[in-house]
Design a protein around this motif. Structure first.
Motif, PDB file in Angstrom:
ATOM      1  N   LEU A  67      18.911  25.869  29.378  1.00 18.76           N
ATOM      2  CA  LEU A  67      19.067  24.945  30.496  1.00 18.76           C
ATOM      3  C   LEU A  67      19.595  25.708  31.696  1.00 18.76           C
ATOM      4  CD1 LEU A  67      20.953  21.992  28.777  1.00 18.76           C
ATOM      5  CD2 LEU A  67      18.540  22.106  29.332  1.00 18.76           C
ATOM      6  N   THR A  68      19.103  25.355  32.866  1.00 13.73           N
ATOM      7  CA  THR A  68      19.604  25.914  34.120  1.00 13.73           C
ATOM      8  C   THR A  68      19.902  24.753  35.048  1.00 13.73           C
ATOM      9  OG1 THR A  68      18.208  27.870  33.845  1.00 13.73           O
ATOM     10  CG2 THR A  68      19.108  27.472  36.037  1.00 13.73           C
ATOM     11  N   VAL A  69      21.100  24.764  35.617  1.00 18.28           N
ATOM     12  CA  VAL A  69      21.504  23.704  36.545  1.00 18.28           C
ATOM     13  C   VAL A  69      21.981  24.357  37.826  1.00 18.28           C
ATOM     14  CG1 VAL A  69      23.104  21.810  36.964  1.00 18.28           C
ATOM     15  CG2 VAL A  69      22.136  22.138  34.684  1.00 18.28           C
ATOM     16  N   CYS A  70      21.388  23.945  38.940  1.00 14.89           N
ATOM     17  CA  CYS A  70      21.844  24.370  40.259  1.00 14.89           C
ATOM     18  C   CYS A  70      22.631  23.191  40.823  1.00 14.89           C
ATOM     19  CB  CYS A  70      20.652  24.713  41.146  1.00 14.89           C
ATOM     20  SG  CYS A  70      21.112  25.114  42.836  1.00 14.89           S
ATOM     21  N   LEU A  71      23.944  23.294  40.809  1.00 15.58           N
ATOM     22  CA  LEU A  71      24.807  22.203  41.259  1.00 15.58           C
ATOM     23  C   LEU A  71      24.969  22.275  42.775  1.00 15.58           C
ATOM     24  CD1 LEU A  71      26.351  19.837  40.023  1.00 15.58           C
ATOM     25  CD2 LEU A  71      28.365  21.310  39.950  1.00 15.58           C
ATOM     26  N   ARG A  72      24.569  21.205  43.456  1.00 10.37           N
ATOM     27  CA  ARG A  72      24.584  21.148  44.918  1.00 10.37           C
ATOM     28  C   ARG A  72      25.841  20.512  45.474  1.00 10.37           C
ATOM     29  NH1 ARG A  72      18.458  18.874  45.034  1.00 10.37           N
ATOM     30  NH2 ARG A  72      17.431  20.890  44.843  1.00 10.37           N
ATOM     31  N   GLN A  73      26.522  19.732  44.640  1.00 13.81           N
ATOM     32  CA  GLN A  73      27.709  19.011  45.101  1.00 13.81           C
ATOM     33  C   GLN A  73      28.768  19.097  44.010  1.00 13.81           C
ATOM     34  OE1 GLN A  73      26.845  15.052  46.487  1.00 13.81           O
ATOM     35  NE2 GLN A  73      28.888  14.317  45.995  1.00 13.81           N
ATOM     36  N   GLU A  74      30.004  19.365  44.381  1.00 15.49           N
ATOM     37  CA  GLU A  74      31.080  19.464  43.405  1.00 15.49           C
ATOM     38  C   GLU A  74      31.191  18.160  42.616  1.00 15.49           C
ATOM     39  OE1 GLU A  74      35.706  19.523  44.051  1.00 15.49           O
ATOM     40  OE2 GLU A  74      34.878  21.525  44.420  1.00 15.49           O
ATOM     41  N   MET A  75      31.435  18.295  41.319  1.00 15.60           N
ATOM     42  CA  MET A  75      31.601  17.129  40.459  1.00 15.60           C
ATOM     43  C   MET A  75      32.949  17.219  39.761  1.00 15.60           C
ATOM     44  SD  MET A  75      27.819  16.893  38.737  1.00 15.60           S
ATOM     45  CE  MET A  75      28.427  15.860  37.445  1.00 15.60           C
ATOM     46  N   GLY A  76      33.542  16.072  39.525  1.00 16.00           N
ATOM     47  CA  GLY A  76      34.793  16.054  38.786  1.00 16.00           C
ATOM     48  C   GLY A  76      35.945  15.526  39.592  1.00 16.00           C
ATOM     49  N   SER A  77      35.721  15.295  40.898  1.00 18.46           N
ATOM     50  CA  SER A  77      36.774  14.667  41.678  1.00 18.46           C
ATOM     51  C   SER A  77      36.904  13.210  41.249  1.00 18.46           C
ATOM     52  CB  SER A  77      36.474  14.760  43.176  1.00 18.46           C
ATOM     53  OG  SER A  77      35.202  14.217  43.449  1.00 18.46           O
ATOM     54  N   ASN A  78      35.808  12.637  40.786  1.00 16.91           N
ATOM     55  CA  ASN A  78      35.834  11.318  40.165  1.00 16.91           C
ATOM     56  C   ASN A  78      35.796  11.522  38.660  1.00 16.91           C
ATOM     57  OD1 ASN A  78      35.741   9.983  42.638  1.00 16.91           O
ATOM     58  ND2 ASN A  78      33.513  10.069  42.680  1.00 16.91           N
ATOM     59  N   PHE A  79      36.072  10.511  37.912  1.00 16.50           N
ATOM     60  CA  PHE A  79      36.103  10.600  36.462  1.00 16.50           C
ATOM     61  C   PHE A  79      34.689  10.736  35.916  1.00 16.50           C
ATOM     62  CE2 PHE A  79      36.582   8.708  32.191  1.00 16.50           C
ATOM     63  CZ  PHE A  79      37.497   9.622  31.696  1.00 16.50           C
ATOM     64  N   LEU A  80      34.447  11.750  35.086  1.00 14.40           N
ATOM     65  CA  LEU A  80      33.145  11.989  34.470  1.00 14.40           C
ATOM     66  C   LEU A  80      33.235  11.720  32.973  1.00 14.40           C
ATOM     67  CD1 LEU A  80      32.193  15.373  36.163  1.00 14.40           C
ATOM     68  CD2 LEU A  80      31.184  13.146  36.637  1.00 14.40           C
ATOM     69  N   THR A  81      32.261  10.984  32.447  1.00 16.43           N
ATOM     70  CA  THR A  81      32.190  10.752  31.009  1.00 16.43           C
ATOM     71  C   THR A  81      30.826  11.224  30.514  1.00 16.43           C
ATOM     72  OG1 THR A  81      31.315   8.509  31.247  1.00 16.43           O
ATOM     73  CG2 THR A  81      33.713   8.739  31.087  1.00 16.43           C
ATOM     74  N   PHE A  82      30.713  11.388  29.208  1.00 16.84           N
ATOM     75  CA  PHE A  82      29.398  11.689  28.651  1.00 16.84           C
ATOM     76  C   PHE A  82      29.209  10.941  27.344  1.00 16.84           C
ATOM     77  CE2 PHE A  82      32.018  14.865  26.671  1.00 16.84           C
ATOM     78  CZ  PHE A  82      31.383  15.307  25.514  1.00 16.84           C
ATOM     79  N   ASN A  83      27.945  10.703  27.046  1.00 17.30           N
ATOM     80  CA  ASN A  83      27.528  10.005  25.835  1.00 17.30           C
ATOM     81  C   ASN A  83      26.633  10.937  25.036  1.00 17.30           C
ATOM     82  OD1 ASN A  83      28.727   7.621  26.874  1.00 17.30           O
ATOM     83  ND2 ASN A  83      26.841   7.125  27.959  1.00 17.30           N
ATOM     84  N   VAL A  84      26.713  10.842  23.721  1.00 19.75           N
ATOM     85  CA  VAL A  84      25.878  11.640  22.826  1.00 19.75           C
ATOM     86  C   VAL A  84      25.272  10.692  21.794  1.00 19.75           C
ATOM     87  CG1 VAL A  84      25.862  13.472  21.079  1.00 19.75           C
ATOM     88  CG2 VAL A  84      27.344  13.677  23.082  1.00 19.75           C
TER      89      VAL A  84
END
Length: 193
Positions: A67-84
């Motif tokens: 996987l390759t991700v080019c992150l354009r905007q900072e993430m994590g200033s808000n709460f991040l969750t993930f589902n599996v």
């Protein structure tokens, strides 16, 4: 959040061998006649264009991907969750059933535990290569995950069928910012149909 529960995503099930003091799985090298034959059928990937561009590449053997991700905007200033979620459609059946589902896991907490907890590193041992140490907030830049083998994301006790592994990252506003689905055909030699 219970990170031991999360660490069990990859080594989900073990077959107990002999006196119960050692564990063995179908992936072990000395069980060639029982080793699952797998093939990545396809990968669907979504990266919200406001945040990132995400690409997946399947190797020529169709047993691992990157996987390759080019992150354009900072993430994590808000709460991040993930589902599996892991689903299976056994051979000869028409309907997928859930094998595993975990929701609303703390993504930043996971990164923190992964970077500082030797037990997490032990549970998630594999040949996966991560381009950078990821911590929240996740900074703008390029990130890659290489050599992710299908056997690292599915249970070790399998039946013949089609498997789907899902992971999605959601921001506190309930916006899905990233989603990945890996669909794999798995056949276990000598397994009952």
């Amino acid at each position: 959040m219970n990170f031991v529960r999360l660490a069990l995503i990859f080594p989900l099930f073990h077959i107990i061998n002999g006196n119960g003091t050692s564990s063995k799985s179908l992936w072990d090298d000395d069980e060639e006649d029982q080793k699952p034959i797998l093939r990545i059928h396809h990968i669907n990937i979504f990266g919200d264009s406001r945040y990132m561009k995400a690409l997946a590449h399947i190797d020529d053997n169709r047993t691992q991907f990157s996987l390759t991700v080019c992150l354009r905007q900072e993430m994590g200033s808000n709460f991040l969750t993930f589902n599996v979620k892991v689903r299976v459609r056994p051979s000869g059946r028409m309907i997928f059933v859930n094998l595993l589902q975990m929701r609303d896991l703390d993504l930043c907490g996971f990164f923190f535990e992964l970077s500082g907890n030797p037990m997490m590193k032990y549970f998630l041992q594999s040949d996966i290569q991560l381009s950078d140490v990821i911590a929240c907030p996740i900074r703008v830049g390029n990130y890659s995950l290489s050599n992710l083998r299908v056997k690292d994301i599915y249970p070790q006790v399998l039946q013949n069928g089609t498997y789907k592994f899902f992971v999605e990252v959601i921001e506190a506003t309930a916006e899905k910012v990233f989603a990945l689905q890996v669909t794999t055909e798995i056949r276990v030699p000598n397994a009952p149909e």
